[in-house]
Design a protein around this motif. Structure first.
Motif, mmCIF file in Angstrom:
data_model
loop_
_atom_site.group_PDB
_atom_site.id
_atom_site.type_symbol
_atom_site.label_atom_id
_atom_site.label_comp_id
_atom_site.label_asym_id
_atom_site.label_seq_id
_atom_site.Cartn_x
_atom_site.Cartn_y
_atom_site.Cartn_z
ATOM 1 N N GLN A 11 0.962 -0.990 0.307
ATOM 2 C CA GLN A 11 -0.294 -0.597 -0.152
ATOM 3 C C GLN A 11 0.542 1.340 -0.384
ATOM 4 N N ALA A 12 -0.017 2.446 -0.122
ATOM 5 C CA ALA A 12 0.843 4.077 -0.568
ATOM 6 C C ALA A 12 1.367 4.413 0.969
ATOM 7 N N THR A 13 2.033 4.866 0.927
ATOM 8 C CA THR A 13 2.736 5.340 2.627
ATOM 9 C C THR A 13 2.795 6.983 1.892
ATOM 10 N N VAL A 14 2.038 7.488 2.721
ATOM 11 C CA VAL A 14 1.113 8.968 2.664
ATOM 12 C C VAL A 14 2.060 9.629 3.424
ATOM 13 N N ASN A 15 2.767 11.015 3.611
ATOM 14 C CA ASN A 15 3.125 11.397 4.393
ATOM 15 C C ASN A 15 2.152 13.057 4.223
ATOM 16 N N TRP A 16 1.798 13.517 5.669
ATOM 17 C CA TRP A 16 0.295 14.380 4.813
ATOM 18 C C TRP A 16 1.177 16.238 5.607
ATOM 19 N N ASP A 17 1.427 16.995 4.519
ATOM 20 C CA ASP A 17 1.886 17.777 5.078
ATOM 21 C C ASP A 17 1.081 19.169 6.379
ATOM 22 N N ALA A 18 1.449 20.279 6.361
ATOM 23 C CA ALA A 18 1.192 20.921 7.762
ATOM 24 C C ALA A 18 -0.200 21.798 6.993
ATOM 25 N N GLU A 19 -0.824 21.647 5.319
ATOM 26 C CA GLU A 19 -2.002 22.661 5.367
ATOM 27 C C GLU A 19 -3.059 21.195 5.138
ATOM 28 N N GLY A 20 -2.728 19.152 5.104
ATOM 29 C CA GLY A 20 -3.614 18.291 5.593
ATOM 30 C C GLY A 20 -3.719 17.711 3.861
ATOM 31 N N GLN A 21 -3.011 17.830 3.152
ATOM 32 C CA GLN A 21 -2.631 17.439 2.029
ATOM 33 C C GLN A 21 -1.792 16.430 1.954
ATOM 34 N N PRO A 22 -2.003 15.423 0.788
ATOM 35 C CA PRO A 22 -1.574 13.706 0.335
ATOM 36 C C PRO A 22 -0.318 13.479 -0.118
ATOM 37 N N HIS A 23 0.984 13.353 0.283
ATOM 38 C CA HIS A 23 1.820 13.305 -0.030
ATOM 39 C C HIS A 23 2.778 12.258 -0.691
ATOM 40 N N ALA A 24 3.351 11.561 -2.066
ATOM 41 C CA ALA A 24 3.704 9.785 -1.753
ATOM 42 C C ALA A 24 4.906 9.741 -1.789
ATOM 43 N N THR A 25 5.155 9.106 -0.294
ATOM 44 C CA THR A 25 6.464 8.850 -0.176
ATOM 45 C C THR A 25 7.265 7.931 -1.109
ATOM 46 N N GLU A 26 6.603 7.048 -2.042
ATOM 47 C CA GLU A 26 7.715 6.467 -3.135
ATOM 48 C C GLU A 26 7.993 7.213 -4.005
ATOM 49 N N PHE A 27 7.060 7.836 -4.429
ATOM 50 C CA PHE A 27 7.558 8.716 -5.329
ATOM 51 C C PHE A 27 7.851 9.999 -5.414
ATOM 52 N N ASP A 28 8.017 10.660 -3.939
ATOM 53 C CA ASP A 28 8.049 11.998 -3.556
ATOM 54 C C ASP A 28 7.727 12.927 -4.490
ATOM 55 N N ASP A 29 6.009 12.441 -4.572
ATOM 56 C CA ASP A 29 4.885 13.632 -5.034
ATOM 57 C C ASP A 29 4.080 14.016 -4.654
ATOM 58 N N ARG A 30 3.138 14.822 -4.994
ATOM 59 C CA ARG A 30 1.951 15.205 -4.642
ATOM 60 C C ARG A 30 0.613 14.655 -5.560
ATOM 61 N N TYR A 31 -0.242 14.230 -4.501
ATOM 62 C CA TYR A 31 -1.311 13.381 -4.790
ATOM 63 C C TYR A 31 -1.991 14.274 -6.387
ATOM 64 N N PHE A 32 -2.643 15.802 -6.207
ATOM 65 C CA PHE A 32 -2.974 16.469 -6.534
ATOM 66 C C PHE A 32 -3.139 17.293 -6.581
ATOM 67 N N SER A 33 -2.771 18.990 -6.927
ATOM 68 C CA SER A 33 -1.952 19.911 -6.742
ATOM 69 C C SER A 33 -2.694 20.729 -5.494
ATOM 70 N N ARG A 34 -1.556 21.545 -4.886
ATOM 71 C CA ARG A 34 -1.920 22.488 -3.376
ATOM 72 C C ARG A 34 -2.821 23.324 -3.964
ATOM 73 N N VAL A 35 -2.892 23.707 -5.202
ATOM 74 C CA VAL A 35 -3.310 25.057 -5.598
ATOM 75 C C VAL A 35 -4.887 24.710 -5.518
ATOM 76 N N ASN A 36 -5.702 23.895 -5.642
ATOM 77 C CA ASN A 36 -6.640 23.015 -6.458
ATOM 78 C C ASN A 36 -7.011 21.885 -7.059
ATOM 79 N N GLY A 37 -7.246 20.834 -5.968
ATOM 80 C CA GLY A 37 -6.314 19.669 -6.503
ATOM 81 C C GLY A 37 -8.423 18.624 -7.415
ATOM 82 N N LEU A 38 -9.019 19.755 -7.382
ATOM 83 C CA LEU A 38 -10.610 19.504 -7.731
ATOM 84 C C LEU A 38 -10.483 20.022 -9.123
ATOM 85 N N SER A 39 -10.118 21.479 -9.024
ATOM 86 C CA SER A 39 -10.280 22.409 -10.421
ATOM 87 C C SER A 39 -9.222 22.210 -11.355
ATOM 88 N N GLU A 40 -8.163 21.490 -10.500
ATOM 89 C CA GLU A 40 -6.872 20.518 -11.827
ATOM 90 C C GLU A 40 -8.259 19.182 -12.469
#
Length: 683
Positions: A11-40
């Motif tokens: 399973q994915a190892t998820v880190n949560w930043d200070a804004e409560g957004q998920p970050h994938a440890t395995e790929f050192d990448d965000r799951y969606f835009s910090r600006v607005n994931g839904l708008s993206e």
């Protein structure tokens, strides 16, 4: 004892930043835009696939979207919400691959960021499958939304949706995706996914006009898509991303080889003959299903839910009168220490059935979600149980011991350990069959069908008196061992095996039992004052007369499985017990039979070279009776196997993405026995 093969994904190892957004440890990448994931999501995938406009202009009943990275499910929920808002009918089928699925808790936390999607998000979280590799099918919004999750490598699993892996047939009869969401982590951070093999597979699952969009504008992605046949545009990206790609399929992929290359006597084949290739049909307006047990009723329901009018023909006045007619049916688990087609199919069918039957397990009139507890035969089997528990997700099965074991069972058990399946339970098959057929497009008819005749693109079903009962362009035979009684299916090696259950009157002590107990046999918790105990396994017998000796055998099995449970009933007089005997429909390889009905004589002619060379190069598609299908051979696991087989048949009949991988579809194909026998020199 060999360690069981793992049936669990990392399973994915998820880190949560200070804004409560998920970050994938395995790929050192965000799951969606910090600006607005839904708008993206709306900009990249919904807008650049022109979805709202296409839905407005098209009246097709099914729209299929493929995605290469499910992640948090945000893209899925966004498009599902838009579909429900902007369409009033039809089905959205979303097919998404994920190699590192989020845990249920991480998924729930990520989706809580989008309150507007909470209703769909809660439905997704509730059905979210455990991290077991393979294909998982979920239904949301009264089945207007179908989600097919491909757990594993995207390229491998999308390739498994192709109708054939033979190079001459790689573009024939495949399901068609209408739009692609090419998501996943950036190519620079996840190069294993963004491959030419993946792009070629996506092309084979596309038709002229199929669209795609992706957040990346990386050169290898653009060139790979163009090489696969897509026309590609670079357009403005979302937020700080300058560019992204979108486009459409210009022309189907043409195989690099042709059938004129075939020289059957000169060489062996790198690919088996495509005997399993399903016929491509236009979705029919009507169908007839022969057999009113769980296989027939589940098939009828799967077809009706696709808008097909079904005539369900059962020879008895009451549905589920034969093998499916026991008062309590168990969702029976059987995990294996070896990875095989049988173990993989059984596991995927069990997971599918656990979701399928939830609507019945929660209703007192139709079943109970009490869980199933499997006990070892003796202490020597405990190491295997421990290994099985390690190799499967705890959501599916857990090793329980000591007081926890006794709490789950409701009574003290001397064996000290067991495997507990919390999502399973028991159902009332007769009530379930009635509920499945309670649909405005299903008409139930009583007749004993003895003849099927195909004329003018219609199957005609005649009863024993020669009276025409029903006609339809598609017919499904789902009548247990009776499925081999027609000339078109006489080649099927079906074998009836008698089984008798015993009905034990509940006692004050036995009412404390809280879960199904399985071992040598099974015992269900009391329903309407009766426990179902079973079942015998009588080979070569033809009588359904209930016998006291079989009651004694069932009681002996219970004593062997759990003496403490047997003691709850005190002294039982076998001669005074009620019970029921019926026949299981079994196959030589213990797998069910589901798929198009082969024309046996054509198989024997077309694949004659297999008698001399099992690896002969024979690029000939299997000849099947037009519009004739089978769903039978479920043995004692009809409640677990039949729903997935029904969904497979409906997807094949309607040209949809299948719910099983290609090799598992071959493993349960009705033509497999002819091919095996020819290779072994038996035909």
């Amino acid at each position: 004892m060999p360690e069981p093969t793992a049936e669990i994904l990392q399973q994915a190892t998820v880190n949560w930043d200070a804004e409560g957004q998920p970050h994938a440890t395995e790929f050192d990448d965000r799951y969606f835009s910090r600006v607005n994931g839904l708008s993206e999501t709306h900009h990249v995938f919904l807008h650049h696939n022109r979805l709202p406009q296409r839905w407005t202009t098209s009246k097709r009943p099914l729209f299929t979207i493929g995605e290469t990275g499910f992640g948090t499910g945000l893209n899925f929920l966004a498009v599902a919400s838009l579909w429900l808002d902007q369409t009033s009918s039809g089905t959205l089928h979303f097919v998404s691959a994920e190699k590192y699925p989020l845990s249920r808790s991480d998924l729930q936390r990520a989706l809580s960021l989008w309150p507007a999607l909470s209703e769909l998000a809660n439905a997704l979280v509730e059905q979210y499958p455990p991290p077991i590799p393979g294909i998982h099918r979920l239904y949301l919004a009264d089945r207007r939304i179908v989600l097919t999750l491909l757990y594993g490598d995207a390229s491998t699993l999308f390739a498994s949706l192709l109708s054939s892996d033979h190079p001459f047939f790689s573009s024939r009869g495949n399901p068609t995706v209408d739009a692609w969401f090419l998501d996943g982590f950036a190519p620079a951070k996840n190069p294993q996914m963004w491959t030419d093999d993946l792009f070629q597979t996506l092309a084979r699952l596309s038709a002229p006009g199929t669209t795609f969009s992706t957040f990346t504008a990386a050169g290898p992605v653009r060139r790979g898509l163009q090489a696969a046949g897509f026309e590609v545009q670079k357009v403005p990206g979302f937020g700080q991303k300058l560019h992204m790609l979108c486009g459409h399929m210009a022309a189907p992929i043409t195989p690099e080889v042709s059938e004129t290359d075939w020289q059957p006597a000169s060489r062996n084949a790198d690919f088996q003959p495509p005997w399993y290739l399903p016929p491509r049909l236009s979705p029919p307006v009507s169908a007839l299903v022969i057999g009113g047990g769980i296989a027939g009723c589940a098939t009828a329901r799967s077809l009706a839910e696709r808008g097909i009018a079904v005539t369900l023909i059962e020879q008895h006045p009451r549905l589920a009168s034969e093998g499916s007619g026991n008062p309590q049916g168990i969702l029976y688990p059987k995990l294996s220490s070896q990875r095989s087609a049988l173990s993989r199919f059984g596991l995927m069918a069990l997971l599918h059935a656990s979701r399928y039957h939830q609507r019945f397990l929660g209703e007192e009139a139709t079943g109970s979600p009490c869980g199933v507890l499997v006990l070892p035969k003796d202490q020597h089997e405990l190491p295997l149980f421990e290994a099985l528990a390690r190799q499967h997700p705890a959501e599916l099965v857990a090793l329980v011991t000591g007081s926890q074991l006794n709490d789950i069972a409701g009574i003290p058990l001397g064996i000290g350990a067991g495997l507990f399946f919390p999502q399973l339970g028991w159902i009332k098959p007769v009530a379930v069959c009635r509920a499945l057929t309670d649909h405005p497009l299903i008409h139930h008819q009583t007749a004993a069908i003895t003849t099927l005749h195909y004329e003018q693109h219609q199957w005609q079903a005649y009863d024993r008196h020669g009276i025409l009962s029903a006609t339809a362009p598609v017919a499904v035979i789902a009548s247990g061992t009776g499925s081999a009684a027609f000339p078109q299916t006489a080649h099927l090696p079906l074998k009836p095996i008698r089984g008798q259950i015993s009905c034990l009157p509940a006692t004050a002590d036995s009412k404390q039992l809280k879960t199904v107990i399985c071992g040598e046999g099974y015992l269900a918790p009391a329903s309407d004052g009766i426990h179902t105990l079973g079942a015998t396994y009588n080979i070569g017998e033809t009588s359904t007369t209930v016998r006291a000796q079989d009651h004694r055998d069932n009681l002996a099995q219970l004593q062997k499985t759990a003496p403490e449970v047997a003691a709850l009933f005190g002294s039982v007089e076998a001669n005074h017990l009620d019970g029921r005997a019926a026949f299981r429909c079994t196959t030589p390889d213990y797998l069910p039979i589901a798929g198009p009905a082969p024309i046996a004589e054509r198989y024997r002619l077309d694949y004659a070279l297999l008698r001399k060379n099992a690896r002969a190069h024979i690029p000939v598609a299997g000849a099947c009776w037009p519009g004739l299908y089978l769903n039978c051979g479920h043995g004692s696991r009809g409640m677990s196997y039949a729903p997935l087989c029904a969904e497979l048949l409906a997807s094949q009949i309607c040209g949809e993405v299948p719910p099983l991988e290609q090799d598992l579809r071959q493993a349960i194909h009705p033509g497999r026995f002819i091919i095996r026998d020819m290779k072994r020199g038996k035909q």
